[in-house]
Design a protein around this motif. Structure first.
Motif, PDB file in Angstrom:
ATOM      1  N   THR A   1       0.831  -1.206   0.000  1.00  0.00           N
ATOM      2  CA  THR A   1       0.000   0.000   0.000  1.00  0.00           C
ATOM      3  C   THR A   1       0.863   1.252   0.000  1.00  0.00           C
ATOM      4  OG1 THR A   1      -0.269  -0.561   2.326  1.00  0.00           O
ATOM      5  CG2 THR A   1      -2.179  -0.801   0.929  1.00  0.00           C
TER       6      THR A   1
ATOM      7  N   GLY B   1       1.553   2.800  -2.520  1.00  0.00           N
ATOM      8  CA  GLY B   1       0.736   3.702  -3.331  1.00  0.00           C
ATOM      9  C   GLY B   1       1.449   4.411  -4.467  1.00  0.00           C
TER      10      GLY B   1
ATOM     11  N   ARG C   1      -4.397  -4.814  -3.021  1.00  0.00           N
ATOM     12  CA  ARG C   1      -4.685  -4.279  -1.687  1.00  0.00           C
ATOM     13  C   ARG C   1      -5.668  -5.163  -0.935  1.00  0.00           C
ATOM     14  NH1 ARG C   1      -4.411   1.975  -1.225  1.00  0.00           N
ATOM     15  NH2 ARG C   1      -2.462   2.291  -2.308  1.00  0.00           N
ATOM     16  N   PRO C   2      -5.777  -5.135   0.376  1.00  0.00           N
ATOM     17  CA  PRO C   2      -4.836  -4.482   1.289  1.00  0.00           C
ATOM     18  C   PRO C   2      -3.641  -5.387   1.606  1.00  0.00           C
ATOM     19  CG  PRO C   2      -6.649  -5.463   2.525  1.00  0.00           C
ATOM     20  CD  PRO C   2      -6.900  -5.774   1.076  1.00  0.00           C
TER      21      PRO C   2
ATOM     22  N   ASP D   1       1.392   5.634   3.268  1.00  0.00           N
ATOM     23  CA  ASP D   1       1.101   4.198   3.256  1.00  0.00           C
ATOM     24  C   ASP D   1       0.155   3.873   4.410  1.00  0.00           C
ATOM     25  OD1 ASP D   1       1.120   1.453   3.306  1.00  0.00           O
ATOM     26  OD2 ASP D   1       3.286   1.276   3.015  1.00  0.00           O
ATOM     27  N   CYS D   2      -0.977   3.231   4.107  1.00  0.00           N
ATOM     28  CA  CYS D   2      -1.956   2.951   5.151  1.00  0.00           C
ATOM     29  C   CYS D   2      -1.514   1.825   6.074  1.00  0.00           C
ATOM     30  CB  CYS D   2      -3.304   2.599   4.530  1.00  0.00           C
ATOM     31  SG  CYS D   2      -3.260   1.069   3.596  1.00  0.00           S
ATOM     32  N   ARG D   3      -0.465   1.101   5.663  1.00  0.00           N
ATOM     33  CA  ARG D   3       0.034   0.002   6.486  1.00  0.00           C
ATOM     34  C   ARG D   3       0.443   0.517   7.868  1.00  0.00           C
ATOM     35  NH1 ARG D   3       3.671  -4.039   4.161  1.00  0.00           N
ATOM     36  NH2 ARG D   3       4.076  -5.234   5.982  1.00  0.00           N
TER      37      ARG D   3
ATOM     38  N   CYS E   1      -5.632   5.345   7.208  1.00  0.00           N
ATOM     39  CA  CYS E   1      -6.341   4.887   6.013  1.00  0.00           C
ATOM     40  C   CYS E   1      -6.531   6.059   5.075  1.00  0.00           C
ATOM     41  CB  CYS E   1      -7.698   4.317   6.418  1.00  0.00           C
ATOM     42  SG  CYS E   1      -8.800   4.015   5.028  1.00  0.00           S
TER      43      CYS E   1
ATOM     44  N   CYS F   1      -9.067   4.289   0.176  1.00  0.00           N
ATOM     45  CA  CYS F   1      -9.032   3.915  -1.236  1.00  0.00           C
ATOM     46  C   CYS F   1     -10.266   3.129  -1.614  1.00  0.00           C
ATOM     47  CB  CYS F   1      -7.777   3.117  -1.556  1.00  0.00           C
ATOM     48  SG  CYS F   1      -7.810   1.425  -0.966  1.00  0.00           S
TER      49      CYS F   1
ATOM     50  N   PRO G   1      -6.422  -4.415   6.492  1.00  0.00           N
ATOM     51  CA  PRO G   1      -5.003  -4.727   6.471  1.00  0.00           C
ATOM     52  C   PRO G   1      -4.663  -5.629   7.664  1.00  0.00           C
ATOM     53  CG  PRO G   1      -5.361  -2.346   6.347  1.00  0.00           C
ATOM     54  CD  PRO G   1      -6.666  -2.968   6.672  1.00  0.00           C
TER      55      PRO G   1
END
Ligand code: SF4
Lengths: 243, 627
Positions: free
Chosen positions: B271, B273, B284-285, B596-598, B602, B605, B615
């Motif tokens: 992620t 991106g 994803r995720p 990065d949402c990791r 969030c 997306c 995730p």
């Protein structure tokens, strides 16, 4: 020289060499020599053999092999030396390795030898091949017999060798020791004994070509299955298995 | 029916690398066809060595063969010499395991990894004696399906497929097989099978959708024509990697393949991106494997395969929360047997260099960094969160640790790219090299440093923020390559680049509509095969094929499309919303980064809410955080 011809400063000292006589048939006959080495290594890992490792950043099981077999030729007698950390009982070890081999590879016989046994590449000097003739050649035994007689009557047989240094002509006649025809078998098969190794080498496809030429048949009308039947050292003029 | 083995043996003596065509590998599954209900043949439209290196194929093979009611076998595209010999001697495409003809199977499943393999798909169907067009297949023909990353725009290949699985396959393939098995027992017509398949989540049946066009080639409407057909078709996604099958008895080839090692997938998805990257959107995720589970699997894989190298695979290995622990433990246990660990796809930072140092144990095989663009401005546009300092730091630590050759990946032709950005590539490469000279000298290493710059050309891909962007015209890309060739010269510098014609065709097929089906067929009929191979690629024949179909490739490759346009893949959803992609496209032009949402935040997306996933990042042994 040690059995692998490997450098002197290995970090693992072998206790013995396990010399294996094995087959390479079926799908595995299409493996190149490098493929064969890799496959024996992986089989040895699967079988959890106590092999020693070579030195360096990419340590590999220490093994050495009899002279390379051309792609497409089967064998019922390849030899491999595996240098072991400790001796093994041959029977259970063979069973384990057999269970780890892909189809077509199978141990015929094996012995534990001292770790400083002379290398296979040095002692092996003679090979025997069987060439099975399929296709049109089956029609006439006499053609085959006459062709083989004609070969044996020749003084010299030149074949071409393409080497990195260029094209060479080699006389293989003195390196062919014996050819005979088994007319009772079906298909007809030809047995040949010839030099194999560092001191002179007849390639099985050289033999096939010479025989086909002598039979005056087109290359693609006959299919030859070639099998290496034996590899020998010569001791006092006799052929012995390299034990 | 089995093929004539005698005839096969005969032609094998006259082709290159016959070992590709005989099977017999360790861990390959042999089952009698009489004892099963469903026979599946996995088909990879490239050579054995490439296909066998592909993890997806190995996972599906394992999942299917675990079932007693299914046999799954493999087939690959024969190299041109073998293909010709088979055609000439009447040997049809066959399965490696049983040597049964491809036509004997119930399901033929193609793995589509890159667009340039499409002609090989047709070649394989043709060699199998199966009609290439789905519409021409009779009631008794095998069901032809496909999956893989290419199917996020399935349209160019849609005419040839009876059904296409969008997304991750390990769960869906079993459902497809179940549907097939029930249908087979029912003796109902083929149409019924397709309707039932369309009801399996993730399955797209192209013949159930009608596409209409405006005169200018743009799409007017994509309309489902069968009540069973969903709109959109949503991708399949595995919620938890720890809950699905993973192969430990990997097939071990008898010959060297491209990735000749054991593979363990440590996480799926990425992620970060990057705005050009399709994998970063469609997978994803992020879902990580539990470290204890990873270790257990790794043990089992090594034991069952005998490999001396295991690769901890993912889209960015250093991002795995437990990479150090897992790699370290594997080495501690197996290094004395000569087993090594490899980590593909490292990031541009010193953490990655440290990791590489730890796992390589003195070996210094290649190290690759991917800054992707030459200036901070452009890196912000593409959302590549790497700075010039990151690269120099990473390079410094690599050289001081004894690496003397580094590889840098860049992309040219990215949206908004100017000469400044190209100059940036040159500067970065030269600075990396002088950093190498300095560090190697300081470390007392006599070797001269080497920097290889590898440039690919930007290809717009479906479901990315850059999907509306054109690829730069051929002449422009050539000029940019020429600039780099001129300036990246000198001792220690090496430049490699991609063929622009191939990149162009890739762009056309990536954004192609269903109309391209006839072009692909024409190209195959003109003899195009193995188009991903430089030695076999025939651009002129492809252009002839476009011309004969009266289709302009430039419309798909070099035209900027509007956000309001209906895209050829609008009926396919990977979960990432169009709003998010539009927003990302705008942020790109403004040079605004999206995190990065990791690591927590969030960016909405759309994947998680749309597909009901989240995730899964492991924060401690056996524990996990998921939102
Ligand atoms: S919805 Fe949010 S958490 Fe889920 S993948 Fe997208 S950005 Fe990440």
């Amino acid at each position: 020289m040690s059995a692998t011809g490997a450098p002197l400063h290995d970090y693992e000292k072998p206790a013995c060499a396990w010399r294996i006589q094995m087959t390479k048939t079926g799908p595995t006959k299409y493996m190149s020599h490098l493929d064969f080495i890799r496959t024996v290594e992986r089989s040895a890992r699967r079988a959890k053999l106590p092999f020693t490792l070579s030195a360096g950043f990419n340590p590999r099981p220490r093994m050495s092999f009899s002279p390379a077999l051309p792609v497409g030729v089967s064998s019922c007698s390849e030899f491999v030396d595996i240098l072991l950390k400790e001796s093994v009982d041959v029977d259970p070890a063979s069973e384990r390795l057999n269970e780890s081999f892909p189809d077509g590879m199978r141990i015929v016989s094996s012995r534990i030898l001292p770790p400083d046994t002379p290398a296979l590449s040095v002692i092996i000097q003679v090979a025997s091949y069987r060439l099975d003739l399929h296709g049109k050649a089956e029609m006439c035994k006499d053609t085959v017999l006459t062709a083989v007689d004609a070969i044996l009557a020749r003084d010299s047989i030149e074949v071409t060798r393409v080497t990195p240094k260029g094209i060479r002509r080699v006389d293989i006649r003195p390196l062919i020791y014996e050819i005979c025809v088994d007319t009772h078998s079906s298909p007809i098969s030809i047995h040949a004994i010839c030099a194999s190794g560092s001191k002179g080498n007849v390639r099985p496809f050289d033999l096939a070509e010479v025989i086909l030429e002598s039979m005056r048949v087109e290359n693609d009308s006959v299919l030859m299955d070639i099998t290496r039947e034996g590899l020998y050292k010569s001791c006092c003029g006799k052929l012995c298995l390299p034990w | 029916m089995e093929i004539d083995s005698g005839l096969l043996e005969r032609i094998l003596m006259n082709v290159e690398k016959p070992i590709r065509y005989v099977g017999g590998e360790w861990n390959a599954t042999r089952k009698s066809h009489d004892d099963v209900d469903v026979k599946v043949l996995l088909a990879f439209p490239d050579t054995y060595e490439i296909g066998m290196s592909h993890l997806g194929l190995r996972i599906l093979y394992h999942v299917l063969n675990k079932r007693d009611d299914v046999v799954c076998e493999r087939t690959f595209m024969p190299w041109t010499d073998m293909y010709d010999s088979m055609m000439n001697s009447g040997i049809p495409l066959y399965a490696l395991e049983s040597r049964h003809c491809a036509r004997d199977f119930d399901i033929l499943g193609f793995s589509l990894q890159y667009e340039l393999s499409y002609t090989n798909v047709l070649a394989m169907l043709d060699l199998a004696g199966i009609p290439m067009l789905s519409a021409k297949r009779g009631e008794d023909e095998p069901l032809v399906i496909a999956g893989g990353p290419c199917v996020y725009n399935p349209e160019p290949i849609a005419d040839f497929m009876d059904a296409i699985l969008i997304g991750e396959g390990e769960e869906a393939i079993e459902e497809i097989v179940d549907v097939y098995k029930d249908w087979k027992a029912s003796h109902l017509p083929r149409l019924e099978l397709l309707q039932r398949l369309a009801c399996v989540p993730g399955v797209y049946v192209p013949s159930f959708y009608k596409v209409s066009y405006f005169a200018n080639g743009k799409i007017k409407e994509i309309k489902p024509t069968n009540p069973a057909a969903p709109y959109p078709v949503k991708k399949r996604v595995v919620r938890d990697l720890n809950q699905v099958e993973y192969p430990d008895k990997l097939v071990v080839p008898l010959t060297e393949i491209v990735h000749d090692r054991a593979v363990l997938e440590v996480f799926r998805g990425c992620t970060r991106g990057c705005r050009f990257c399709q994998a970063g959107m469609v997978y994803r995720p992020v879902r990580e494997r539990r470290p204890d589970e990873a270790l257990e699997l790794a043990e089992s894989i090594l034991k069952h395969t005998g490999y001396d190298e295991i690769s901890l695979m993912s889209l960015s290995s250093a991002d795995y929360s437990h990479v150090r622990e897992v790699a370290g433990e594997l080495l501690a246990k197996h290094n004395d047997q000569g087993v090594s660990v490899s980590l593909p796809s490292l990031r541009v930072d010193s953490f990655s260099v440290d990791l590489a140092k730890e796992v390589q144990k003195g070996r210094r095989t290649g190290l690759t960094f991917a800054p992707e663009a030459g200036t901070q401005r452009l890196r912000n546009v593409i959302n590549k969160g790497v700075t010039y300092e990151d690269l120099i730091k990473a390079a410094t630590s690599a050289f001081s640790e004894g690496w003397h050759s580094l590889k840098l990946y860049f992309m040219i032709g990215l949206p908004t790219e100017t000469e400044d950005d190209l100059k940036g590539i040159v500067d970065m490469a030269k600075e990396t090299l002088s950093c190498g000279r300095r560090e190697l000298r300081r470390a007392g290493i006599k070797k001269a440093p080497e920097v290889t710059v590898s440039v690919s050309s930007f290809v717009p891909k479906a479901h990315t923020p850059f999907q509306w962007q054109p690829q730069m015209p051929r002449e422009e890309l050539l000029a940019r390559q020429a600039y780099l060739k001129k300036h990246l010269r000198g001792k220690g510098l090496r430049l490699t680049w991609h063929d622009v014609d191939k990149s162009f065709l890739e762009a056309v097929l990536s954004r192609g509509s269903r109309r391209l089906g006839q072009v692909i067929e024409a190209a195959y009929r003109k003899g195009c095969k193995f188009c991903a191979w430089d030695s076999e690629f025939r651009f002129d024949k492809w252009m002839d094929a476009f011309e004969s179909a009266n289709i302009s490739p430039g419309f798909y490759g070099n035209t900027k499309w509007e956000c309001s346009d209906i895209l050829p893949w609008d009926h396919i959803s990977c979960g990432v919303s169009k709003e998010f992609l539009i927003q990302e496209a705008e942020r790109a032009l403004r040079g605004v980064l999206t995190p990065d949402c990791r690591f927590g935040r969030c960016s909405d997306c759309g994947v998680c809410s749309d597909l009901e996933v989240s995730p899964r990042v492991m924060s401690g042994v056996g524990k996990e955080t998921s939102e």
